[in-house]
Write an enzyme that holds these catalytic residues in place. Sequence first.
Site, PDB file in Angstrom:
ATOM      1  N   ARG A 141       0.826  -1.163  -0.032  1.00  7.37           N
ATOM      2  CA  ARG A 141       0.026  -0.002  -0.166  1.00  7.37           C
ATOM      3  C   ARG A 141       0.854   1.189  -0.087  1.00  7.37           C
ATOM      4  O   ARG A 141       1.666   1.474   0.960  1.00  7.37           O
ATOM      5  CB  ARG A 141      -0.836  -0.001   1.320  1.00  7.37           C
ATOM      6  CG  ARG A 141      -1.755   1.400   1.360  1.00  7.37           C
ATOM      7  CD  ARG A 141      -2.829   1.277   2.564  1.00  7.37           C
ATOM      8  NE  ARG A 141      -3.584   2.298   2.577  1.00  7.37           N
ATOM      9  CZ  ARG A 141      -3.409   3.283   3.552  1.00  7.37           C
ATOM     10  NH1 ARG A 141      -2.782   3.071   4.714  1.00  7.37           N
ATOM     11  NH2 ARG A 141      -4.116   4.397   3.459  1.00  7.37           N
ATOM     12  N   HIS A 151      -3.236  10.719   0.366  1.00  6.76           N
ATOM     13  CA  HIS A 151      -2.769  10.599   1.999  1.00  6.76           C
ATOM     14  C   HIS A 151      -2.019  11.859   2.264  1.00  6.76           C
ATOM     15  O   HIS A 151      -1.058  11.926   2.497  1.00  6.76           O
ATOM     16  CB  HIS A 151      -1.829   9.410   1.895  1.00  6.76           C
ATOM     17  CG  HIS A 151      -1.156   8.846   3.248  1.00  6.76           C
ATOM     18  ND1 HIS A 151      -1.606   7.675   3.514  1.00  6.76           N
ATOM     19  CD2 HIS A 151      -1.019   9.471   4.430  1.00  6.76           C
ATOM     20  CE1 HIS A 151      -1.314   7.286   4.715  1.00  6.76           C
ATOM     21  NE2 HIS A 151      -0.740   8.363   5.469  1.00  6.76           N
ATOM     22  N   GLU A 203      -7.662   7.920   5.931  1.00  3.19           N
ATOM     23  CA  GLU A 203      -7.924   8.670   7.387  1.00  3.19           C
ATOM     24  C   GLU A 203      -8.493  10.053   7.259  1.00  3.19           C
ATOM     25  O   GLU A 203      -7.968  10.943   7.678  1.00  3.19           O
ATOM     26  CB  GLU A 203      -6.782   8.698   8.452  1.00  3.19           C
ATOM     27  CG  GLU A 203      -6.285   7.295   8.542  1.00  3.19           C
ATOM     28  CD  GLU A 203      -4.945   7.402   9.767  1.00  3.19           C
ATOM     29  OE1 GLU A 203      -4.600   8.364   9.940  1.00  3.19           O
ATOM     30  OE2 GLU A 203      -4.753   6.386  10.134  1.00  3.19           O
ATOM     31  N   ASN A 228      -7.270   1.334  10.000  1.00  2.00           N
ATOM     32  CA  ASN A 228      -6.028   1.726  10.591  1.00  2.00           C
ATOM     33  C   ASN A 228      -6.227   1.603  11.840  1.00  2.00           C
ATOM     34  O   ASN A 228      -6.953   2.248  12.526  1.00  2.00           O
ATOM     35  CB  ASN A 228      -5.219   3.186   9.931  1.00  2.00           C
ATOM     36  CG  ASN A 228      -4.967   3.236   8.604  1.00  2.00           C
ATOM     37  OD1 ASN A 228      -5.009   2.140   7.748  1.00  2.00           O
ATOM     38  ND2 ASN A 228      -4.625   4.422   8.128  1.00  2.00           N
ATOM     39  N   TYR A 233      -4.132   1.730  15.735  1.00  2.00           N
ATOM     40  CA  TYR A 233      -2.951   1.996  16.301  1.00  2.00           C
ATOM     41  C   TYR A 233      -3.273   1.703  18.121  1.00  2.00           C
ATOM     42  O   TYR A 233      -2.529   1.053  18.621  1.00  2.00           O
ATOM     43  CB  TYR A 233      -2.360   3.450  16.068  1.00  2.00           C
ATOM     44  CG  TYR A 233      -1.468   3.462  14.792  1.00  2.00           C
ATOM     45  CD1 TYR A 233      -0.328   3.239  14.768  1.00  2.00           C
ATOM     46  CD2 TYR A 233      -2.419   3.844  13.769  1.00  2.00           C
ATOM     47  CE1 TYR A 233       0.209   2.777  13.233  1.00  2.00           C
ATOM     48  CE2 TYR A 233      -1.746   3.804  12.498  1.00  2.00           C
ATOM     49  CZ  TYR A 233      -0.443   3.633  12.276  1.00  2.00           C
ATOM     50  OH  TYR A 233       0.079   3.383  11.162  1.00  2.00           O
ATOM     51  N   GLU A 278      -3.367  -0.371   7.911  1.00  2.00           N
ATOM     52  CA  GLU A 278      -2.084   0.207   8.892  1.00  2.00           C
ATOM     53  C   GLU A 278      -2.126  -0.475  10.264  1.00  2.00           C
ATOM     54  O   GLU A 278      -3.089  -0.289  10.764  1.00  2.00           O
ATOM     55  CB  GLU A 278      -1.991   1.715   8.748  1.00  2.00           C
ATOM     56  CG  GLU A 278      -1.418   2.239   7.892  1.00  2.00           C
ATOM     57  CD  GLU A 278      -1.567   3.923   7.869  1.00  2.00           C
ATOM     58  OE1 GLU A 278      -1.166   4.266   9.115  1.00  2.00           O
ATOM     59  OE2 GLU A 278      -1.811   4.749   7.096  1.00  2.00           O
TER      60      GLU A 278
END
Length: 437
Positions: A69, A113, A158, A281, A283, A342
């Site tokens: 990606r 992005h 995002e 994504n 985290y 991600e």
Amino acid sequence: MFLWGTATAAYQIEGATGEDGRGPSIWDTFAREPGRTRDGHTGDVACDHYHRWREDVALMADLGVNAYRFSIAWPRVLPDGAGAVNGRGLDFYDRLVDALLAAGVQPVPTLFHWDLPQALEDRGGWLNRDVAELFADYAGVVGARLADRVPLWITLNEPFVHMAFGYAMGLHAPGHALMTGALPAAHHQLLAHGRAVAALRAAGARQVALTNNCTPVWPASSREQDVRAAEAYDILHNRLFTDPVLTGAYPDLSAYTGDLDFVRDGDLETVSAPIDALGVNYYNPTRIAAPTDEGLPFTNAGITGHPTTAFGWPVVPDGLRELLTGLKSRYGAALPPILVTENGCSQPDVPGPDGTIDDADRIAFLDGHIAALRRAMDEGVDVRGYFVWSLIDNFEWAEGYHQRFGLVHVDHATQRRTPKRSYHWYRDFLRAQNTDT
Ligand code: FCB
């Protein structure tokens, strides 16, 4: 085929910001303003991937990933954001796609992005509804060139983080601090996504996805005020960007804004055009308490009792399972297959005396999160891919080169790439997958 990959983004790795006709982006402008990034770092050179892409593709071939990606820089393709197409910009991605395919790596491009052409910021950026249409034009241009070889596309990365950091709090480009006045930038991004889905399909794209930053939201206590604040946070971070795409309706935003006068008739039909996958994504989870001041309807209460990354982010692998199963229970049959686009961590990554980088904490992070992913799949979530952020250490936005997320260490003075121990760990892991299946 389950996609096992790594991820990067154009402004974070390419450098060569003034070469081959690329126009300026909002990140070029922002990073030059005093005090915006740590130590004034910019992406001018970044990882010099624009010149070293062959080496980076070779690193992926050796790693054994079957997908990559990356993002396409809008200002390389359309230096003014609209109008004249820069053929040399498109040629770069064309060569990259061919090299990836030749190495057995599926290219998974993201069209936006965060590096908006500066010329479009000069017209109001994502606060200007016209930018949604211009994004679809850009998607059509790139699709026409690459859709014959690229099966899976991601429109935006995002939109929450871009809105919150770029338009609400001023921590990222373009640096506006509009608080809830940033909401039109959410809607216009989502509208851009919907229009780009149509433009990509018209250009022959087979699969199109959107990537959202998602977080499980934990109330700081069972007190009603904390629970209510957590609901508010969940709406603004998660539901605002996924409900309209999957259900065709915004969550109730009346507590944060007046009427949604920037939403026009027909917009939600465009935004909710069917997609083939939802990129997620992940985290860390977010723990939320009742507001302590008048500004926002919540306070970030922080998470203790877990290890933290170099960034200070809590390491909660099971949060990934919680997130994925939560999406399934929230959206049910409306949830398309999921790609974890991600997941990763920054660590200090100081080379040892022999030059090797023994990033045991990153290995534990990835191992724990992949195990959580499997638990979510065992609980019935349809996950089709997992991408480690990131292939190489890179420009981490406002943190400059201070946070290292790569499987491969980059000496930013010499551009020397050195695979870390986690790279070798992931390679062994991928080999074992191939033997299993
Ligand atoms: C995500 C961004 C990505 C990278 C990681 C650490 O929010 O999409 O570019 O900065 O965080």
